[in-house]
Write an enzyme that holds these catalytic residues in place. Structure first.
Site, short mmCIF file in Angstrom:
data_model
loop_
_atom_site.label_atom_id
_atom_site.label_comp_id
_atom_site.label_asym_id
_atom_site.label_seq_id
_atom_site.Cartn_x
_atom_site.Cartn_y
_atom_site.Cartn_z
N LEU A 187 0.82 -1.21 0.00
CA LEU A 187 0.00 0.00 0.00
C LEU A 187 0.85 1.26 0.00
O LEU A 187 0.67 2.15 -0.82
CB LEU A 187 -0.94 -0.01 1.21
CG LEU A 187 -1.86 1.20 1.39
CD1 LEU A 187 -2.85 1.30 0.22
CD2 LEU A 187 -2.63 1.10 2.72
N GLU A 242 3.65 4.23 -0.31
CA GLU A 242 4.50 4.73 -1.37
C GLU A 242 5.38 5.83 -0.82
O GLU A 242 5.12 6.35 0.28
CB GLU A 242 3.66 5.27 -2.52
CG GLU A 242 2.78 4.22 -3.19
CD GLU A 242 1.94 4.78 -4.32
OE1 GLU A 242 1.14 4.01 -4.89
OE2 GLU A 242 2.08 5.99 -4.63
N SER A 244 0.56 7.39 5.43
CA SER A 244 -0.71 7.42 6.15
C SER A 244 -1.85 7.93 5.28
O SER A 244 -3.01 7.57 5.49
CB SER A 244 -0.58 8.31 7.40
OG SER A 244 0.32 7.73 8.32
N GLN A 288 15.85 1.51 31.18
CA GLN A 288 16.42 2.39 32.20
C GLN A 288 16.69 1.64 33.49
O GLN A 288 17.74 1.82 34.12
CB GLN A 288 15.46 3.57 32.45
CG GLN A 288 16.07 4.69 33.27
CD GLN A 288 17.11 5.48 32.48
OE1 GLN A 288 17.13 5.43 31.25
NE2 GLN A 288 17.98 6.16 33.19
N GLU A 299 0.47 0.93 9.90
CA GLU A 299 -0.99 0.72 9.94
C GLU A 299 -1.72 1.91 10.57
O GLU A 299 -2.70 1.77 11.28
CB GLU A 299 -1.32 -0.58 10.67
CG GLU A 299 -0.86 -1.82 9.93
CD GLU A 299 -1.35 -3.11 10.54
OE1 GLU A 299 -2.55 -3.20 10.85
OE2 GLU A 299 -0.53 -4.04 10.68
N GLY A 300 -1.20 3.09 10.26
CA GLY A 300 -1.79 4.33 10.76
C GLY A 300 -1.02 4.86 11.95
O GLY A 300 -1.06 4.27 13.04
N SER A 359 0.26 7.21 15.13
CA SER A 359 -0.50 7.65 16.30
C SER A 359 -1.31 8.90 16.01
O SER A 359 -2.43 9.06 16.50
CB SER A 359 0.46 7.89 17.48
OG SER A 359 1.01 6.67 17.94
#
Length: 384
Positions: free
Chosen positions: A120, A122, A127, A332, A359-360, A362
């Site tokens: 998907l 490119e 996004s 840490q 996949e999108g 945040s």
């Protein structure tokens, strides 16, 4: 958006989770350790098929997908990634492909003999999937035939997959409405690819299409309706991205509990220092909150409730951001040893960054959540 119901695994589900984690640690991790970072690990994919796990990519509900992905991630992140990538690449064929394509490719994909990929993104359309530029130009004099020209980038399993679910623009300047999905075998003339060296050890690369021929026989769904194919696939797997993140967070928490209980420091154990114990408590609380949000969203998806997109976005957003926090805090508390190449936390630190983007990102999840909130908010008159 209504409050989520309380959720917990029943005894059978909990037992399955434990079995999957054990398989990940004892059967799959040794195969993962023999693999080459950044390359498709075919023995690992085949093992997932032999264990019957890949069948669930097509038949299981969202809740079962989450359970599987969390369990695999906790025991072997490479196995979880191979599992998820196979689903992304092959599910559009299962859900939208004609019988001939399903019969040709799905048995091999289920058995782990054929590696799938979801093409998907490119260089100029990550996004913003509606901005795809890969061209599908009609071939003169041959109805129902196109030539694909352009590039795909950051494609998982590229360039080593056996077949690709490819999204291309069939109607210029039509946004999301002018995209079509095709199944493109890796040996199709004109298709080449190059691996990319990424922060995480996933197999990721670019694809170049130089007049690659496709026809109506390769269609997944309908012409100009490919955006719906892409979104349906992402919506199926998006809640379980959060489960992947929860599995990594839990693995980091497990390691931290063991380390702080055993490590001597300042005349006692690390766990006896309030600054340490409070951080561990915060890690555990956020991990459990993420788990509940993920599983509640998945259960709502399986019940076909309203507002699934917003719930899935919340689950992915919170779980991936939480996993980043938990893994960073674990590093840490472990100190320099966690920075050594080969340490579990060094591995998780490289793994955990990517899910906040793919996949999108945040930021996209926040936009989805806000859009749904405003769409379902009561009018001023109703709140007066």
């Amino acid at each position: 958006m209504s409050a989520f119901p309380q959720f917990s695994l029943d005894p059978e589900q909990a037992a399955r989770r434990d079995r999957l984690r054990d398989l990940a640690e004892t059967r799959l991790r040794p195969l993962a350790e023999k693999g080459e970072p950044g390359r498709v690990n075919r023995p690992l994919v085949e093992a997932l098929g032999e264990l019957g796990l890949l069948d669930g990519l097509f038949t299981a509900g969202a809740l079962d997908l989450c359970l599987t992905r969390e369990s695999l991630a906790r025991g072997c992140t490479e196995a979880e990634t191979a599992y998820a990538l196979q689903g992304l690449g092959a599910y559009p064929v299962h859900a939208h492909g004609p019988a001939a394509l399903r019969e040709r490719w799905l048995p091999a994909a289920r058995e782990g003999r054929a590696v799938a990929a979801f093409a998907l993104s490119e260089p100029g359309a990550g996004s913003d999937a509606a901005a795809l530029a890969l061209r599908a130009e009609p071939e003169p004099g041959q109805a129902g035939t196109w030539r694909l020209t352009g590039e795909k980038s950051w494609i998982s399993n590229a360039p080593e997959a056996d077949f690709y679910t490819v999204f291309a623009r069939t109607t210029p300047d039509a946004g999301a409405r002018g995209v079509t999905a095709f199944l493109v075998p890796a040996d199709r003339p004109g298709l080449t690819g190059t691996p990319l060296a990424m922060l995480s050890p996933h197999p990721i690369g670019t694809l170049a299409f130089d007049g690659v021929r496709v026809s109506t026989d390769d269609l997944l769904g309908e012409v100009d309706r490919g955006f719906g194919v892409a979104m349906a696939t992402l919506n199926r797997f998006r809640p379980s991205v959060g489960a992947f993140a929860v599995g990594m967070a839990q693995a980091a928490l497990d390691a931290t509990l063991a380390h702080t209980a055993e490590r001597d420091a300042f005349g006692g154990k690390l766990k006896d220092l309030q600054a340490v114990s409070h951080q561990v408590a915060e890690m555990a609380t956020r991990t459990e909150a993420a788990r509940l949000l993920v599983y509640a969203a998945a259960a709502a998806h399986d019940r076909e409730e309203q507002g699934i997109a917003g719930r899935a976005a919340m689950a992915k957003l919170f779980a991936t951001e939480t996993a980043q926090y938990v893994v960073d805090t674990a590093v840490q508390l472990h100190g320099a040893r966690a920075l050594q190449h080969g340490h579990l936390l060094e591995h998780l630190y490289r793994e955990v960054r990517a899910p906040r983007i793919y996949e999108g990102a945040s930021e996209v999840q926040r936009a989805v959540i806000a859009k749904q909130l405003y769409a379902t908010a009561p009018s001023p008159k109703e709140t007066a």
